[in-house]
Design an enzyme around this catalytic site. Structure first.
Site, PDB file in Angstrom:
ATOM      1  N   GLU A 383      35.583 -32.922  17.609  1.00  0.00           N
ATOM      2  CA  GLU A 383      36.942 -33.253  17.153  1.00  0.00           C
ATOM      3  C   GLU A 383      37.181 -34.727  17.466  1.00  0.00           C
ATOM      4  O   GLU A 383      37.272 -35.111  18.630  1.00  0.00           O
ATOM      5  CB  GLU A 383      37.976 -32.371  17.855  1.00  0.00           C
ATOM      6  CG  GLU A 383      39.419 -32.755  17.571  1.00  0.00           C
ATOM      7  CD  GLU A 383      39.749 -32.846  16.089  1.00  0.00           C
ATOM      8  OE1 GLU A 383      39.734 -31.809  15.417  1.00  0.00           O
ATOM      9  OE2 GLU A 383      40.001 -33.973  15.591  1.00  0.00           O
ATOM     10  N   GLU A 486      44.146 -20.861   9.539  1.00  0.00           N
ATOM     11  CA  GLU A 486      44.919 -21.304  10.705  1.00  0.00           C
ATOM     12  C   GLU A 486      46.416 -21.342  10.410  1.00  0.00           C
ATOM     13  O   GLU A 486      47.230 -21.108  11.305  1.00  0.00           O
ATOM     14  CB  GLU A 486      44.427 -22.660  11.205  1.00  0.00           C
ATOM     15  CG  GLU A 486      44.578 -23.773  10.186  1.00  0.00           C
ATOM     16  CD  GLU A 486      43.925 -25.076  10.639  1.00  0.00           C
ATOM     17  OE1 GLU A 486      43.131 -25.059  11.586  1.00  0.00           O
ATOM     18  OE2 GLU A 486      44.213 -26.117  10.023  1.00  0.00           O
TER      19      GLU A 486
HETATM   20  C1  NOJ Z   1      41.981 -28.389  12.950  1.00  0.00           C
HETATM   21  C2  NOJ Z   1      40.909 -27.480  12.476  1.00  0.00           C
HETATM   22  O1  NOJ Z   1      41.151 -27.048  11.155  1.00  0.00           O
HETATM   23  C3  NOJ Z   1      40.809 -26.324  13.420  1.00  0.00           C
HETATM   24  O2  NOJ Z   1      39.866 -25.394  12.951  1.00  0.00           O
HETATM   25  C4  NOJ Z   1      40.449 -26.842  14.780  1.00  0.00           C
HETATM   26  O3  NOJ Z   1      40.427 -25.774  15.676  1.00  0.00           O
HETATM   27  C5  NOJ Z   1      41.443 -27.875  15.267  1.00  0.00           C
HETATM   28  N1  NOJ Z   1      41.635 -28.872  14.261  1.00  0.00           N
HETATM   29  C6  NOJ Z   1      40.988 -28.553  16.536  1.00  0.00           C
HETATM   30  O4  NOJ Z   1      39.859 -29.334  16.273  1.00  0.00           O
END
Ligand code: NOJ
Ligand code: CA
Length: 678
Positions: A383, A486
């Site tokens: 990330e 999400e």
């Molecule tokens: C956004 C992503 O779509 C998600 O899958 C991830 O868990 C978070 N960012 C943190 O990196």
């Protein structure tokens, strides 16, 4: 070089159209089966114009071409055609993984060479590739004295649709990047849209406007100028022109997929065919498959990425997820929050992220060995928090580290608002870039090349839009680039029509890491997801990705052993795909044949309305017998009630001569495995 004869029908179209009355040329060409044709000419001011027709009906009325530059006069008027060339191409190629194992690439190419009649005398070629299901065209500028360096301020390409229609599109340049629901408006009400834009014209013809092979260029959005005319609108660069080039340069392909109906749009291979073949090499090390993940509990806010009492990526949790994966034949386990850098506010602040430094409670040596012993691999997670140069600087050692611990796939992420991606130049100057800007399109290619050095594949979240580049860089196996599961954890959940929208819009870009399979149908604070349980199963077939998440928690899956069987069975790699029916935003039924095996899988999803879908099973092998293992909405299933978990799991003997009818509940779906009986 030969000048094309003018086709009879094309000449009639030109004469019927006052805008082309003074056209020089016109030159024209048709696709191999004669379905799609293009005309090209210059008007009285020497403007280059093109049209596109399908089955003799105009799709794109005369539309202008050209460029604005930041430092020299635009290219627009005073052009002359100096020659044309045509070429036929027909080749079949194989995908290392995908929705189809082999793909036919059959087109007629028309090259139109142009020269300015001004002192600059710049020359370029517009190359059209005509397919029976659409057309792609691009500009090609050779190296030339008056264009040693090119600084593009914007592209003037127009798409003047010949009819109004219904458009599904999402706004460009807003803070939440590509994560907007598709809007449904008249084409004549579109403002500035990201591509793909999918349009159902008044006569029912479906068209998808997008681009292919976006490399070393700014991504194209489109702005409606007037009526039903859209114009290219290139993504800005930070502190520099939208596009900078030295020497010869090409644009990406501007693409129009054209079909009778929505399924026809999905079935086109134009996007992949307009990309260059695999540049990386052997991909046999990459095995498509599912992955579980230390993830949904973070998305729901119950665990944290950051260290502390709620930290998700602990040895104990990860071992439990590895056990769950091993017990269910799931070959990979994603772990997020495994590395240092998450403490504090990581949103848009990725400077502390280090993808070679695990947290104290994540013993990577022990966990990767534990996973390996159970036939499972860890999936890495990078990330960046939008600190892109910081990522570039550690990318090589980060992928080396992933490979060292047996990871075959890394999920990457760029969480920050739009136009906030940090680029730091060698002199230390900082800039904030757009995802679809030229610099970022090049960044993603660097990720593909670096990951490949270590035989690692990647799945990018908050990515640049897909333009079929997974053909050229087949280790770029999936991306997000749309509201995925999400959003169902949070307030403002995806509406029931969402997936029937994205199949015919976002999915034209390529694989999506949607992260299906939340069988609990619960988001944060026990909130309800707007779906039935059968629909969650259907998503494994309907939304394609070679890496497909089993997104819910092991504890939740333990409550649904019946539906879980489908998740265990369903593969993620296919020999063949067919869209049996569908309307954008309403419903879709897709069947796929498992790669290298005889079973077929079906997924059908609807929207908020109950509906019945019927179809023939003539995709099955004639003469073979199958058991259809059906997972369908219970008769009282409804996403709005406590019956959202109502599911019927039943078996039926079927053959290719049979038909099937499935009832989809409101917010519902159906999944079927057609198991061939030996
Ligand atoms: C956004 C992503 O779509 C998600 O899958 C991830 O868990 C978070 N960012 C943190 O990196
Ligand atoms: Ca609908």
């Amino acid at each position: 070089m030969r000048l094309m004869p003018v086709l009879g029908a094309a000449a009639a179209l030109v004469l019927a159209n006052p805008a082309l009355a003074q056209v020089k040329g016109p030159v024209s060409a048709a696709s191999p089966g004669g379905t799609v044709s293009v005309e090209f000419g210059t008007d009285g001011d020497g403007r280059a114009l093109y049209t596109v027709s399908r089955k003799g009906k105009p799709i794109i009325a005369p539309s202008r071409l050209g460029f604005l530059f930041t430092d020299v006069a635009k290219i627009d008027r005073r052009l002359e055609i100096t020659g044309t060339e045509t070429r036929d191409f027909d080749q079949t190629w194989n995908q290392p993984w995908g929705e189809w194992s082999s793909i036919r690439n059959r087109y007629r190419e028309l090259k139109v060479h142009l020269r300015e009649t001004t002192a600059l005398a710049r020359v370029f070629t517009v190359t059209f590739r005509l397919y029976d299901d659409g057309v792609g065209f691009r500009y090609e500028f050779p190296q030339q004295p008056n264009m040693a360096k090119t600084k593009i301020a914007d592209e003037l390409t127009e798409f003047a649709f010949a009819q109004d229609g219904t458009a599904w599109w999402k706004p460009a340049y807003l803070w939440n990047r590509e994560e907007y629901l598709y809007d449904k408006t008249k084409l004549s009400s579109v403002s500035t849209a990201a591509t793909p834009v999918t349009i159902k014209l008044a006569d029912g013809t479906h068209v998808a406007l997008h681009e292919a092979a976006l490399i070393d260029f700014a991504g194209m959005n489109v702005t409606r100028t007037e009526g039903t005319t859209l114009r290219a609108n290139l993504t800005p660069g930070a502190g520099r022109p939208k596009v900078e080039k030295t020497g010869a340069w090409n644009t990406p392909w501007r693409t129009l997929i054209i079909a009778d109906d929505a399924p026809g749009i999905y079935m086109s291979h134009l996007m992949l065919n307009l990309n260059e073949p695999n540049k990386l090499g052997d991909m046999s090390w990459f095995k498509p498959g599912k992955f579980a993940g230390v993830w949904w509990n973070m998305i729901k806010g119950e665990w944290s990425w950051a260290r502390g009492a709620k930290h998700g990526a602990t040895n104990a949790n990860v071992m439990r997820y590895i056990d769950f994966a091993a017990a269910n034949g799931i070959p990979n386990v994603l772990v997020e929050g495994w590395n240092v850098g998450w403490d504090g506010d990581w949103f848009g602040n990725g400077w502390d992220m280090d993808f070679t430094k695990p947290t104290e409670d994540f013993d990577i040596t022990m966990l990767s060995a534990y996973a390996r012993k159970k036939g499972v691999r860890l999936v890495g997670h990078h990330e960046t928090g939008g600190a892109v140069t910081h990522y570039d600087n550690q990318m090589d050692r980060s992928f080396a580290f992933a490979a060292k611990y047996g990871m075959m796939v890394v999920k990457t992420g760029y969480v920050t608002d739009a136009a906030q991606l940090e680029r730091v130049d060698p002199d230390g100057t900082k800039y904030r870039e757009w995802l679809e800007g030229q610099w970022m399109t090049n960044h993603f290619v660097r990720v593909a090349e670096t990951a490949y050095k270590y035989r690692v594949a990647f799945d990018s979240h908050e990515p640049v839009k897909g333009t079929g580049l997974h053909r050229t860089y087949p280790n770029w196996v999936a991306r997000e680039g749309m509201r995925g599961m999400e959003y169902n954890a949070w307030g403002g959940k995806n509406p029931p029509e969402h997936e029937a929208n994205i199949v015919f819009t976002r999915m034209l870009e390529g694989p999506m890491d949607f992260t299906p399979g939340v069988l609990s149908l619960k988001g944060e604070k026990d909130s309800n997801i707007l779906s039935t349980i059968a629909k969650q199963l259907a998503l494994y077939v309907v939304i394609y990705s070679p890496v497909q998440m089993v997104a819910d928690t092991p504890e939740n899956y333990a409550k649904y052993p019946g539906p879980m069987k489908f998740i265990r069975d369903v593969p993620t790699d296919w020999d063949e795909t067919r869209v049996l029916n569908g309307e954008v935003g309403d419903y879709v039924t897709i069947v796929r044949k498992q790669r290298g095996a005889e079973d077929w899988y079906l997924g059908a999803v609807g929207d908020e309305e109950a509906r019945t879908v019927s179809f023939k099973l003539d995709f099955l092998n004639p003469g073979s017998k199958y058991v259809a293992e059906i997972y369908r909405d219970g008769d009282d299933a409804d996403y709005r009630t406590d019956k959202r978990h109502a599911i019927v799991i039943e078996q039926r003997s079927v053959s290719a001569a049979d038909s099937m009818t499935l009832r989809l509940a409101p917010g519902g779906g159906a999944a079927v495995r057609f198991r061939r009986v030996k």
